[in-house]
Design a protein around this motif. Structure first.
Motif, PDB file in Angstrom:
ATOM      1  N   ASN A  60      45.850  47.438  33.114  1.00 37.47           N
ATOM      2  CA  ASN A  60      45.336  48.552  33.917  1.00 37.47           C
ATOM      3  C   ASN A  60      45.279  49.845  33.112  1.00 37.47           C
ATOM      4  OD1 ASN A  60      44.813  47.048  36.152  1.00 37.47           O
ATOM      5  ND2 ASN A  60      46.754  47.465  37.163  1.00 37.47           N
ATOM      6  N   TYR A  88      40.096  41.042  33.867  1.00 39.90           N
ATOM      7  CA  TYR A  88      39.035  41.552  34.739  1.00 39.90           C
ATOM      8  C   TYR A  88      37.698  41.179  34.125  1.00 39.90           C
ATOM      9  CZ  TYR A  88      42.422  44.732  36.951  1.00 39.90           C
ATOM     10  OH  TYR A  88      43.489  45.254  37.628  1.00 39.90           O
ATOM     11  N   GLU A  89      36.729  40.880  34.967  1.00 43.79           N
ATOM     12  CA  GLU A  89      35.360  40.892  34.477  1.00 43.79           C
ATOM     13  C   GLU A  89      34.866  42.294  34.771  1.00 43.79           C
ATOM     14  OE1 GLU A  89      32.711  37.747  35.649  1.00 43.79           O
ATOM     15  OE2 GLU A  89      30.984  38.827  34.833  1.00 43.79           O
ATOM     16  N   VAL A  90      34.272  42.941  33.775  1.00 47.30           N
ATOM     17  CA  VAL A  90      33.858  44.333  33.964  1.00 47.30           C
ATOM     18  C   VAL A  90      32.347  44.459  33.750  1.00 47.30           C
ATOM     19  CG1 VAL A  90      36.114  45.121  33.149  1.00 47.30           C
ATOM     20  CG2 VAL A  90      34.208  45.051  31.572  1.00 47.30           C
ATOM     21  N   MET A 128      42.271  49.660  30.922  1.00 51.40           N
ATOM     22  CA  MET A 128      41.055  49.813  31.733  1.00 51.40           C
ATOM     23  C   MET A 128      40.823  51.280  32.081  1.00 51.40           C
ATOM     24  SD  MET A 128      39.777  46.715  32.489  1.00 51.40           S
ATOM     25  CE  MET A 128      38.902  46.961  34.006  1.00 51.40           C
ATOM     26  N   ASN A 178      34.550  40.093  29.616  1.00 52.25           N
ATOM     27  CA  ASN A 178      35.865  39.694  30.095  1.00 52.25           C
ATOM     28  C   ASN A 178      36.892  40.517  29.332  1.00 52.25           C
ATOM     29  OD1 ASN A 178      35.050  37.708  31.904  1.00 52.25           O
ATOM     30  ND2 ASN A 178      34.959  36.130  30.317  1.00 52.25           N
ATOM     31  N   PHE A 181      38.744  39.843  39.322  1.00 55.96           N
ATOM     32  CA  PHE A 181      40.076  39.736  38.696  1.00 55.96           C
ATOM     33  C   PHE A 181      40.494  38.280  38.697  1.00 55.96           C
ATOM     34  CE2 PHE A 181      44.696  39.322  39.270  1.00 55.96           C
ATOM     35  CZ  PHE A 181      45.128  39.924  38.097  1.00 55.96           C
ATOM     36  N   ARG A 226      35.552  47.410  37.274  1.00 57.65           N
ATOM     37  CA  ARG A 226      35.959  46.013  37.527  1.00 57.65           C
ATOM     38  C   ARG A 226      35.055  45.349  38.564  1.00 57.65           C
ATOM     39  NH1 ARG A 226      42.172  48.001  38.536  1.00 57.65           N
ATOM     40  NH2 ARG A 226      42.033  49.452  36.815  1.00 57.65           N
TER      41      ARG A 226
END
Ligand SMILES: Cc1cc2nc3c(=O)[nH]c(=O)nc-3n(C[C@H](O)[C@H](O)[C@H](O)COP(=O)(O)OP(=O)(O)OC[C@H]3O[C@@H](n4cnc5c(N)ncnc54)[C@H](O)[C@@H]3O)c2cc1C
Length: 385
Positions: A236, A179-181, A239, A216, A249, A246
């Motif tokens: 997940n 994920y890019e968060v 996260m 990332n 993805f 997020r």
């Protein structure tokens, strides 16, 4: 349509090979199946300073997000070491912009770039690859060429069509999800790694900062460990525990088995992920793809100039890239086997024994002393060091 070289795949390996072939005077066509170069992203973007040193590229602000000065390695049971060893210094790339930059550089050197163009079949003349059939925006087209460079990634089908063994078995692959968060409170200069069965069995989880609270966050798990829980369930959980927000993805696979046996044949070279030119320990492939692609572009120029595109002539590509990175790949594969053999307790104990030590000054002898309680590792390490 007729070109000296057709390059298939427009990311790191393909654009780099196209750039070098074009800068050396060849007519080059670069085919990329996606409408936009660099998307979808399938990468965390981490590269070390040595990447820029050996490729001669500059870490331009248009494609670098953050300067990395440290790495933190977190064990499964709480051990944590932080190192500022110069080898971890580097950058996190914005791959969308970086890949575009590389394609632009190839185009500026003279290569023609066609997106939305899927290479389907190869054309042969007297047993040597001499053209490509592709489906582009204008329908199915044939292009004649002196030779082909296959840079079509881990799922490569092109080199196989020329008779090379490029297919990877599921056990050779690391399944990656990311994920890019946004909105994160992380040190923008430190890459974080998490090891152990809780985070990523037979793999690792990463948090690579991208600046301004972005990062990332992803993990890679070798396929053999994916049977019980898929990689996404591990990611997940991480996260949720951290409360990360997020914004994007992506997923992909990386070959971590070492390179394929043969990377050339009559009229064709294979490069990058398609050739398994990825570090089996870290899963890093940007640096190796770029190094090998430069060699591929140079060998293509020598071959076309001398009118020799037969496998015997092109074998110099394989000799050169193996000389440059072959030993490192073998060593990484051995190290990965050590890691594979470690349970959570051993992994944590090993990290604890390194806590507070200046990793750059650890000698072979002191490493062997630290590992004296792990006879199987000692045996492999003696072999490696
Ligand atoms: C989640 C993830 C994180 C990663 N993180 C890192 C990292 O931090 N650092 C690092 O060094 N490496 C990392 N890697 C590995 C790295 O991304 C790859 O090794 C590298 O991008 C390989 O480049 P390539 O050009 O060989 O292949 P690819 O990037 O796979 O490019 C192949 C291209 O070929 C195109 N293509 C395929 N078939 C055809 C066809 N028939 N016709 C036309 N075009 C075609 C594809 O669309 C694609 O654009 C990561 C990989 C993943 C999956």
């Amino acid at each position: 349509m007729k070109y000296d070289v057709v390059v298939i795949g427009g990311r790191v390996a393909g654009s780099t090979a196209a750039y070098h072939a074009a800068r050396l005077g060849l007519s080059v066509l670069l085919l990329e199946r996606n409408p936009e170069i660099g998307t979808p992203v399938q990468c965390a973007g981490g590269v070390s300073d040595s990447f820029f040193k050996s490729t001669g590229l500059k870490p331009l602000p248009e494609f670098t997000c953050t300067r990395i000065r440290a790495a933190a390695v977190n064990g499964p049971l709480g051990a944590r070491i932080v190192t500022e060893n110069p080898v971890v210094r580097g950058y996190i790339l914005e791959r969308k912009s970086f890949d575009k930059y590389l394609a632009l550089r190839a185009a500026e050197a003279g290569a023609d770039v066609l997106t939305m163009s899927i290479a389907g079949d190869l054309i042969f003349r007297e047993g040597s690859v001499s053209g490509v059939v592709f489906r582009g925006p204008d329908g199915v087209q044939e292009v004649e060429c002196g030779m082909v460079i296959a840079a079509d990634g881990v799922q490569s089908s092109i080199a196989r069509k020329a008779g090379l063994e490029t297919g990877f078995r599921p056990a050779d692959l690391c399944s990656c999800v990311q994920y890019e968060v946004a909105g994160m409170d992380v040190d923008p200069e430190t890459m974080e790694f998490y090891f152990g069965s809780r985070f990523a069995p037979s793999g690792y989880l990463w948090v690579f900062p991208k600046g301004e609270g972005r990062a990332n966050v992803g993990l890679g798990i070798r396929r053999k460990s994916c049977s019980e829980r898929g990689p996404l369930s591990y990611l997940n959980r991480f996260m949720e525990e951290r409360g990360f927000k997020r914004i994007e993805f992506n997923a992909g696979a990386v070959p971590v088995c070492g390179p394929i046996e043969r990377t050339f044949t009559d009229g064709l070279l294979v490069v990058g992920d398609a050739a398994g030119q990825v570090d089996p320990l870290t899963g890093g492939g940007i640096h190796l793809a770029a190094e090998c692609a430069k060699i591929a572009g140079e060998v293509a120029a020598e071959a076309i100039e001398s009118g020799r595109v037969d496998g015997r002539f092109l074998s110099r590509y394989e000799m050169r890239w193996r000389k440059k990175i072959g030993k490192n790949l073998e060593r990484s594969l051995k190290f990965r086997k050590i890691l594979d053999g470690l349970g959570d307790k051993e992994l944590d104990a090993l990290l604890k024994s390194l806590e507070g030590k200046d990793l750059s000054s650890i000698s072979k002898i002191s490493l062997l002393r630290i590992l004296k309680d792990y006879p199987s590792m000692l045996r492999i390490l003696r072999d490696i060091l």
